[in-house]
Design a protein around this motif. Structure first.
Motif, PDB file in Angstrom:
ATOM      1  N   LEU A   1       0.825  -1.211   0.000  1.00  0.00           N
ATOM      2  CA  LEU A   1       0.000   0.000   0.000  1.00  0.00           C
ATOM      3  C   LEU A   1       0.861   1.263   0.000  1.00  0.00           C
ATOM      4  O   LEU A   1       0.525   2.247  -0.672  1.00  0.00           O
ATOM      5  CB  LEU A   1      -0.933  -0.004   1.214  1.00  0.00           C
ATOM      6  N   LEU A   2       1.963   1.234   0.716  1.00  0.00           N
ATOM      7  CA  LEU A   2       2.858   2.401   0.737  1.00  0.00           C
ATOM      8  C   LEU A   2       3.434   2.677  -0.649  1.00  0.00           C
ATOM      9  O   LEU A   2       3.620   3.835  -1.037  1.00  0.00           O
ATOM     10  CB  LEU A   2       3.991   2.184   1.740  1.00  0.00           C
ATOM     11  N   ARG A   3       3.683   1.605  -1.400  1.00  0.00           N
ATOM     12  CA  ARG A   3       4.277   1.790  -2.737  1.00  0.00           C
ATOM     13  C   ARG A   3       3.287   2.366  -3.738  1.00  0.00           C
ATOM     14  O   ARG A   3       3.671   2.719  -4.857  1.00  0.00           O
ATOM     15  CB  ARG A   3       4.857   0.465  -3.233  1.00  0.00           C
ATOM     16  N   GLU A   4       2.021   2.495  -3.346  1.00  0.00           N
ATOM     17  CA  GLU A   4       1.061   3.174  -4.216  1.00  0.00           C
ATOM     18  C   GLU A   4       1.287   4.679  -4.239  1.00  0.00           C
ATOM     19  O   GLU A   4       0.818   5.367  -5.147  1.00  0.00           O
ATOM     20  CB  GLU A   4      -0.367   2.877  -3.746  1.00  0.00           C
ATOM     21  N   PHE A   5       2.013   5.190  -3.245  1.00  0.00           N
ATOM     22  CA  PHE A   5       2.273   6.634  -3.210  1.00  0.00           C
ATOM     23  C   PHE A   5       3.387   6.992  -4.193  1.00  0.00           C
ATOM     24  O   PHE A   5       4.422   6.313  -4.222  1.00  0.00           O
ATOM     25  CB  PHE A   5       2.663   7.093  -1.806  1.00  0.00           C
TER      26      PHE A   5
ATOM     27  N   PRO B   1      11.041   0.767  -2.724  1.00  0.00           N
ATOM     28  CA  PRO B   1      11.560  -0.043  -1.614  1.00  0.00           C
ATOM     29  C   PRO B   1      12.290   0.776  -0.558  1.00  0.00           C
ATOM     30  O   PRO B   1      12.133   0.526   0.643  1.00  0.00           O
ATOM     31  CB  PRO B   1      12.498  -1.030  -2.311  1.00  0.00           C
ATOM     32  N   THR B   2      13.070   1.762  -0.988  1.00  0.00           N
ATOM     33  CA  THR B   2      13.804   2.597  -0.029  1.00  0.00           C
ATOM     34  C   THR B   2      12.843   3.388   0.855  1.00  0.00           C
ATOM     35  O   THR B   2      12.995   3.447   2.075  1.00  0.00           O
ATOM     36  CB  THR B   2      14.754   3.565  -0.752  1.00  0.00           C
ATOM     37  N   GLY B   3      11.853   3.994   0.238  1.00  0.00           N
ATOM     38  CA  GLY B   3      10.878   4.781   0.988  1.00  0.00           C
ATOM     39  C   GLY B   3      10.074   3.927   1.951  1.00  0.00           C
ATOM     40  O   GLY B   3       9.777   4.343   3.078  1.00  0.00           O
ATOM     41  N   VAL B   4       9.725   2.705   1.519  1.00  0.00           N
ATOM     42  CA  VAL B   4       9.007   1.781   2.397  1.00  0.00           C
ATOM     43  C   VAL B   4       9.856   1.458   3.613  1.00  0.00           C
ATOM     44  O   VAL B   4       9.374   1.474   4.765  1.00  0.00           O
ATOM     45  CB  VAL B   4       8.632   0.488   1.639  1.00  0.00           C
ATOM     46  N   ASP B   5      11.140   1.169   3.372  1.00  0.00           N
ATOM     47  CA  ASP B   5      12.030   0.838   4.492  1.00  0.00           C
ATOM     48  C   ASP B   5      12.142   2.005   5.478  1.00  0.00           C
ATOM     49  O   ASP B   5      12.089   1.798   6.694  1.00  0.00           O
ATOM     50  CB  ASP B   5      13.426   0.466   3.976  1.00  0.00           C
ATOM     51  N   ILE B   6      12.294   3.209   4.968  1.00  0.00           N
ATOM     52  CA  ILE B   6      12.411   4.381   5.843  1.00  0.00           C
ATOM     53  C   ILE B   6      11.140   4.540   6.668  1.00  0.00           C
ATOM     54  O   ILE B   6      11.192   4.702   7.893  1.00  0.00           O
ATOM     55  CB  ILE B   6      12.685   5.656   5.024  1.00  0.00           C
ATOM     56  N   PHE B   7       9.995   4.491   6.006  1.00  0.00           N
ATOM     57  CA  PHE B   7       8.725   4.686   6.720  1.00  0.00           C
ATOM     58  C   PHE B   7       8.533   3.610   7.783  1.00  0.00           C
ATOM     59  O   PHE B   7       8.203   3.913   8.941  1.00  0.00           O
ATOM     60  CB  PHE B   7       7.557   4.680   5.734  1.00  0.00           C
TER      61      PHE B   7
END
Length: 210
Positions: free
Chosen positions: A128-132, A137-143
């Motif tokens: 769901l985060l990758r829909e933004f 993958p990097t942004g998902v890991d940070i969040f």
């Protein structure tokens, strides 16, 4: 607690959100700000510049989905420019506007509803985060590294960068064993510090000298 872990938290145990002036809470505004920070840090740009740009956006009123959406594209560009986030300012201004729209429309401005939609499953949350726009993958890991401070169901979230930092310090790389080094509430601080160690030889050497 291991002496190395104690020194690591003392030397560098600040979450990325805290560096951006965002006290992490399980509340809509704090979670949206974390998403913005994750988006900005996903680009090939220094973390100092990304965090400076985040603070400028929040000061301009972009700390909530409604506030970010209310800024004009040019106002977002200008805020990013004040933070020296200039290589990606125009595309990022567009992405942040689209992100705010999606958070507002799909989750009624509240990312806690994303957690509910994911059934409190880390893999589904990542999807769901990758829909933004701009969150890979990097942004998902940070969040997720940061959000585990307030979303216990994400724990232990130990990504490859945190494991790399753990390896440099001789700490366990197994997620459960590494997580056992600190209370659950401190795991986000630990992983943020380990990511810094992975990227900073001087910090690694200082901490290893514990």
């Amino acid at each position: 607690m291991d002496a190395v872990v104690k020194k690591l938290l003392r030397e560098s145990g600040k979450t990325v959100a805290e560096e951006a002036g965002v006290p992490l809470k399980d509340q809509p505004a704090a979670l949206f700000k974390l998403l913005v920070v994750a988006n900005l840090l996903s680009a090939r740009i220094s973390s100092e510049i990304a965090l400076s740009a985040a603070r400028e956006l929040f000061d301009a009123g972009g700390g909530t989905p409604r506030g970010m959406r209310g800024l004009t594209w040019q106002e977002r560009v200008d805020a990013l420019g004040r933070g020296h986030y200039v290589r990606y300012d125009e595309s990022t201004a567009t992405r942040l506007g689209e992100t705010a729209e999606l958070v507002q429309d799909k989750y009624q401005g509240d990312l806690r509803k994303l957690a509910t939609a994911a059934g409190h499953d880390p893999k589904k949350a990542a999807g769901l985060l990758r829909e933004f726009p701009g969150i890979g993958p990097t942004g998902v890991d940070i969040f997720c590294r940061e959000a585990q401070a307030v979303w216990p169901w994400l724990r232990p979230y130990i990504d490859s960068q945190a494991k790399k930092g753990a390896e440099k310090l001789g700490l366990p790389q197994d997620p459960d064993k590494l997580a056992a080094q600190v209370p659950g509430k401190d795991l986000a601080r630990l992983t943020a510090a380990l990511v810094r160690v992975a990227r900073d030889k001087e910090l690694a050497a200082t901490v290893k000298a514990a």
